[in-house]
Scaffold this motif. Structure first.
Motif, mmCIF file in Angstrom:
data_model
loop_
_atom_site.group_PDB
_atom_site.id
_atom_site.type_symbol
_atom_site.label_atom_id
_atom_site.label_comp_id
_atom_site.label_asym_id
_atom_site.label_seq_id
_atom_site.Cartn_x
_atom_site.Cartn_y
_atom_site.Cartn_z
ATOM 1 N N LEU A 112 -85.828 -64.236 -57.021
ATOM 2 C CA LEU A 112 -87.285 -64.293 -57.203
ATOM 3 C C LEU A 112 -87.969 -65.145 -56.147
ATOM 4 N N GLN A 113 -87.197 -65.548 -55.139
ATOM 5 C CA GLN A 113 -87.725 -66.296 -53.979
ATOM 6 C C GLN A 113 -88.435 -67.577 -54.386
ATOM 7 N N ASN A 114 -87.894 -68.223 -55.434
ATOM 8 C CA ASN A 114 -88.429 -69.510 -55.905
ATOM 9 C C ASN A 114 -89.926 -69.466 -56.215
ATOM 10 N N LYS A 115 -90.393 -68.307 -56.661
ATOM 11 C CA LYS A 115 -91.820 -68.150 -56.944
ATOM 12 C C LYS A 115 -92.209 -68.709 -58.313
ATOM 13 N N ILE A 116 -91.210 -68.861 -59.205
ATOM 14 C CA ILE A 116 -91.513 -69.403 -60.531
ATOM 15 C C ILE A 116 -90.496 -70.476 -60.899
ATOM 16 N N ASN A 117 -90.857 -71.262 -61.892
ATOM 17 C CA ASN A 117 -89.966 -72.305 -62.403
ATOM 18 C C ASN A 117 -88.994 -71.671 -63.403
#
Length: 351
Positions: free
Chosen positions: A332-337
């Protein structure tokens, strides 16, 4: 991230088509749109205690490995704990998504994580998954030869009127010294019945007809369970310690195979996270590793000289969540926690 975008990304990570037909996977609870997901909350089982934790941590979507909604709900009230989960989720605008057996099947999923507890080994699925679609249109291929051009034209005209026919081709062929035309076509299961009925009206055509079942191709390294071949044979006692360490368990349950001891070598192990009876049944191995098995299936294995290690159902799955957290962060490409539940645990304990 928008909920729909996130669900699409999760489906790309593990296609829901890989899940077993009896399973209930995918987005199970959806708050009214638009719904933005800033925090994804991972758990093996969604209990009321875990739901309270998700609320406290401001989760926007819960990924529950086991589907909290399995049998259909006839109502959503405050009467049963599963109904209350849905009420709480919607009140706090939290979606619920479950991948379950799709995560069992994928090469980077639960069963491969469980196999790491055995040590260095190679593994193949016990029951390989097939691709979601056929390599060509239709489920069957029909081929036949004909020597009467005028009659063949009539037959082909009728075949073309049947719905579900594709890849219809004609080629010149020499059969037993005679010039003939070879016809090949793909068709659906329903269309096959009509094609056969049509060809059966002419005995010469019917007796020259071949019907081939088109198989969906197997997917490499994908499927239910794993047969693991260890790089070097290891004693059963050593395997037990490895598994306890990997699963972070103080104990496991052991059924010793007939004629086996703790020093007996283990070269091949068949495993299945969760409940493994149906997946492991009849497999040749030195060891079966799973969460739970029926009493009689354990007796069968032991009688065949196969030792059985049982670790309780969710203990063979839960440890995967930490790896999943890291893999999803990259996917998720570090888009969310992304956080893992601290309250989630197996309901069984030694008293």
């Amino acid at each position: 991230m928008n909920l729909r975008e996130l669900v699409s990304a999760l489906n790309d990570f593990a296609s829901l088509s890989l899940a077993e037909s009896w399973d209930n996977v995918g987005l199970l609870v959806e708050p009214s749109p638009p719904h933005t997901v800033n925090t994804l909350f991972l758990t093996n089982d969604l209990t009321e205690e875990v739901m309270e934790e998700a609320v406290q941590k401001a989760a926007d979507l819960i990924l529950s490995y086991h589907p909290p909604i399995f049998t259909p709900l006839k109502r959503v009230t405050w009467q049963t704990w599963k109904e209350r989960l849905v009420v709480r989720a919607l009140e706090h605008r939290i979606g619920i998504y479950s991948p379950h057996t799709a995560y069992d099947a994928i090469p980077h999923g639960v069963n491969n994580w469980l196999a790491k507890g055995l040590g260095a080994c190679t593994s193949v699925p016990l029951h390989p998954s097939t691709a979601p679609s056929y390599p060509a249109e239709g489920t069957h291929r029909v081929e036949f030869c004909a020597d009467n051009t005028e009659h063949l034209d009539t037959v082909l005209s009728k075949i073309k009127d049947i719905q579900g026919i594709s890849c219809l081709t004609t080629l010149p062929a020499r059969v037993e010294g005679e010039e003939q035309t070879r016809v090949s076509l793909n068709c659906s299961q329903k269309a096959l019945l009509e094609v056969v009925a049509l060809l059966s009206q002419n005995s010469r055509l019917y007796h020259k007809t071949e019907i081939l079942l088109l198989q969906k191709p197997l997917l490499p390294h994908t499927g239910m369970g794993r047969l693991c071949t260890l790089s070097e044979p290891v004693s059963l006692s050593d395997i037990i310690e490895r598994i306890k360490s990997h699963l972070k368990l103080p104990h496991i349950r052991l059924a010793m195979g007939m004629g086996k001891t703790l020093e007996s070598p283990v070269k091949k192990a068949a495993l299945c996270a969760g409940s493994g009876s149906s997946v492991l049944k009849g497999m040749e191995a030195d060891l079966y590793l799973t969460g739970e098995m029926s009493h009689h299936d354990v007796l069968d294995a032991v009688a065949n000289g196969i030792s059985v290690i049982l670790c309780e159902h969710s203990n063979t799955e839960r440890g995967f969540l930490s790896e999943l957290c890291d893999m999803l962060a990259i996917h998720l490409q570090n888009k969310i926690n992304i956080i893992v539940s601290e309250k989630d645990r197996d309901p069984l304990q030694v008293a």
